[in-house]
Design an enzyme around this catalytic site. Structure first.
Site, PDB file in Angstrom:
ATOM      1  N   ASN A   7     -57.880  67.348  -1.289  1.00  0.00           N
ATOM      2  CA  ASN A   7     -57.071  66.195  -0.879  1.00  0.00           C
ATOM      3  C   ASN A   7     -55.716  66.350  -1.565  1.00  0.00           C
ATOM      4  O   ASN A   7     -55.567  66.070  -2.749  1.00  0.00           O
ATOM      5  CB  ASN A   7     -57.775  64.903  -1.319  1.00  0.00           C
ATOM      6  CG  ASN A   7     -56.991  63.675  -0.925  1.00  0.00           C
ATOM      7  OD1 ASN A   7     -55.876  63.757  -0.414  1.00  0.00           O
ATOM      8  ND2 ASN A   7     -57.572  62.512  -1.160  1.00  0.00           N
ATOM      9  N   ARG A  90     -58.440  67.061   3.629  1.00  0.00           N
ATOM     10  CA  ARG A  90     -58.085  65.737   4.134  1.00  0.00           C
ATOM     11  C   ARG A  90     -56.687  65.828   4.734  1.00  0.00           C
ATOM     12  O   ARG A  90     -55.764  66.351   4.092  1.00  0.00           O
ATOM     13  CB  ARG A  90     -58.078  64.741   2.985  1.00  0.00           C
ATOM     14  CG  ARG A  90     -57.615  63.388   3.449  1.00  0.00           C
ATOM     15  CD  ARG A  90     -57.403  62.455   2.286  1.00  0.00           C
ATOM     16  NE  ARG A  90     -57.013  61.158   2.777  1.00  0.00           N
ATOM     17  CZ  ARG A  90     -56.194  60.340   2.122  1.00  0.00           C
ATOM     18  NH1 ARG A  90     -55.684  60.694   0.975  1.00  0.00           N
ATOM     19  NH2 ARG A  90     -55.881  59.179   2.622  1.00  0.00           N
ATOM     20  N   HIS A 179     -57.827  55.379   6.502  1.00  0.00           N
ATOM     21  CA  HIS A 179     -59.133  55.265   5.825  1.00  0.00           C
ATOM     22  C   HIS A 179     -60.286  55.528   6.787  1.00  0.00           C
ATOM     23  O   HIS A 179     -61.420  55.089   6.555  1.00  0.00           O
ATOM     24  CB  HIS A 179     -59.351  53.857   5.220  1.00  0.00           C
ATOM     25  CG  HIS A 179     -58.437  53.518   4.092  1.00  0.00           C
ATOM     26  ND1 HIS A 179     -57.874  52.267   3.946  1.00  0.00           N
ATOM     27  CD2 HIS A 179     -57.988  54.256   3.048  1.00  0.00           C
ATOM     28  CE1 HIS A 179     -57.122  52.246   2.855  1.00  0.00           C
ATOM     29  NE2 HIS A 179     -57.170  53.443   2.308  1.00  0.00           N
ATOM     30  N   ARG A 240     -48.216  47.605  -1.711  1.00  0.00           N
ATOM     31  CA  ARG A 240     -47.719  47.418  -0.328  1.00  0.00           C
ATOM     32  C   ARG A 240     -47.919  45.978   0.121  1.00  0.00           C
ATOM     33  O   ARG A 240     -48.927  45.352  -0.214  1.00  0.00           O
ATOM     34  CB  ARG A 240     -48.466  48.346   0.635  1.00  0.00           C
ATOM     35  CG  ARG A 240     -48.102  49.796   0.456  1.00  0.00           C
ATOM     36  CD  ARG A 240     -48.968  50.692   1.317  1.00  0.00           C
ATOM     37  NE  ARG A 240     -49.575  51.717   0.500  1.00  0.00           N
ATOM     38  CZ  ARG A 240     -50.694  52.363   0.809  1.00  0.00           C
ATOM     39  NH1 ARG A 240     -51.326  52.114   1.933  1.00  0.00           N
ATOM     40  NH2 ARG A 240     -51.189  53.277  -0.006  1.00  0.00           N
ATOM     41  N   GLU A 384     -65.569  59.746   0.374  1.00  0.00           N
ATOM     42  CA  GLU A 384     -64.775  60.462   1.377  1.00  0.00           C
ATOM     43  C   GLU A 384     -64.941  61.972   1.252  1.00  0.00           C
ATOM     44  O   GLU A 384     -64.936  62.685   2.250  1.00  0.00           O
ATOM     45  CB  GLU A 384     -63.297  60.052   1.269  1.00  0.00           C
ATOM     46  CG  GLU A 384     -63.076  58.645   1.810  1.00  0.00           C
ATOM     47  CD  GLU A 384     -61.760  58.019   1.398  1.00  0.00           C
ATOM     48  OE1 GLU A 384     -61.640  57.663   0.208  1.00  0.00           O
ATOM     49  OE2 GLU A 384     -60.866  57.885   2.242  1.00  0.00           O
TER      50      GLU A 384
END
Ligand code: AMP
Length: 396
Positions: A7, A90, A179, A240, A384
């Protein structure tokens, strides 16, 4: 087969080596400060975590250091690099081109590059990681697993924005969602845990981490999700802002004499829990600690965070005309029991009742609703990396 899962961010790189047969993690770690100075974190299965300062001016050097660590005669977990059967990468944005994971050919890399515009912070870094691995392991098959792919099943009514059609036509401006690997992994695990076919279950997954999103999974398909063209839309997150009136951009820009980059920087990096708490922090634990100590801004930020999640769950229960399971996952979703309880207080109308004792437990997989609750509420730890490993093996 051993799968190396990568990743890759702009200055960091997370990795795991997973034995796909046993699904055990043989080693994992992180390269940080790539291009600055360089820190290598390496933890072999059953061994101590090692942190070493090591020069890594480029991602290629960082990956070389990871490979060296993996075959190190003392602490390595592999005899040779030939024991790596595949690499799963990823990839954040696959645009409309990728509805599933794919083997990374030269042609595919070109298409990923075309999506760079849609994720300028992430995709170029993902590509650099892929290229570096290809150079260092030229004969090992590589697979790309996209954050956006799972959401490609959304209907147009969910993904089209209320703006002129030409922007979709020309630039593919639409909701993509992120996601996806986590939402897919968790919703599948939910079906397995409740013992019902995936294709018959309505699940709402609340992935609450530093980045956060909610996803409506109707009979195995993502039908709506809270993130949009970019990961800025939807929930209030660590830094965010999530949903706001777009006019706020113009208003702040004029008042503060900022250009669009300046305002976007505020919305992406200085808002969310960090901004709302007036700088206490983006980490939920810091906000919670300050709120418990009586800080009103921290309390308000936490309340707004919970309220926004509850609103999305309500919207998605409506979108699917019902919901069987609400699942919490990721750093906050898996660990912040009081926040879960706070969010679930909004679901009385759905017939949700929480078993507070069960909710205070700490397990990877658990049901936190009472047996008579009309909707099951669960905590399901996301993974993940394992999902990327599984996808990689399935494709090969
Ligand atoms: P993630 O992005 O999934 O790694 O999640 C990161 C977020 O999870 C951060 O905001 C952390 O504060 C939060 N988090 C991690 N551990 C805990 C915990 N034990 N209790 C509450 N929040 C946590």
């Amino acid at each position: 087969m051993n799968v190396l899962v990568i990743n890759c961010g702009s200055s960091s790189l997370k990795y795991q080596v997973i034995d796909s047969e046993t699904e055990e993690v043989l080693a994992k770690g992180l390269c940080e400060r790539i291009g600055i100075d360089g820190i290598l974190n390496y933890k072999p299965q059953g061994g101590e975590k090692e942190v070493t300062k090591a020069d890594m001016p480029t991602h290629k050097q960082a990956i070389q250091l990871v490979l060296d660590a993996l075959v190190n005669p003392k602490t390595g977990v592999l005899k040779s690099l030939a024991e790596i059967g595949a690499v799963g990468h990823r990839v954040v944005h696959g645009g409309e081109k990728f509805a599933s994971s794919t083997i990374l050919t030269e042609e595919v890399l070109k298409v990923i590059e075309e999506c760079n515009d849609l994720a300028p912070l992430h995709n170029p870094a993902n590509l650099i990681g892929i290229r570096a691995c290809q150079e260092l392991m030229p004969n090992v098959p590589m697979v790309g697993v996209f954050d956006t792919a799972f959401h490609q099943t959304m209907p147009e009514k969910a993904y089209m924005y209320g703006i002129p059609y030409e922007y979709y036509d020309k630039y593919k401006v639409r909701k993509y969602g992120f996601h996806g690997t986590s939402h897919s992994f968790v919703s599948k695990k939910v079906a397995e845990l409740v013992g019902k076919p995936y294709e018959e279950l309505k699940t709402i997954v609340c992935h609450l981490g530093n980045g956060a999103s909610v996803c409506a999974v109707d009979c195995g398909k993502s039908v709506d999700t809270s993130m949009g063209l970019t990961p800025l839309e939807g929930l209030i997150m660590g830094t965010r802002c999530g949903d706001i009136d777009p006019s706020v951009l113009e208003f702040i820009a004029k008042k503060e004499n900022l250009d669009i980059t300046g305002v976007m920087n505020i919305l992406n990096k200085k808002s969310g829990l960090l901004g709302m708490s007036d700088g206490i922090g983006s980490d939920f634990r810091d906000i919670r600690e300050a709120a418990y100590a009586g800080n009103k801004k921290a309390t308000d930020a936490m309340d707004a965070f919970a309220y926004r999640v509850a609103k999305y769950v309500g919207a998605y229960a409506a979108a699917m005309n019902g919901v069987d399971v609400i699942a919490f996952t990721a750093g906050i979703g898996e660990n912040a029991s009081a926040l879960r309880s706070q969010i679930c207080q909004y679901f009385g109308y759905l017939g949700v009742t929480i078993d507070e004792e069960a909710n205070n437990d700490n397990k990877d997989y658990m049901t936190i609703s009472t047996p008579d609750s009309k909707v099951k509420v669960m905590v399901v730890a996301t993974n993940e990396e394992l999902a990327i490993c599984r996808e990689t093996v399935a494709l090969l």
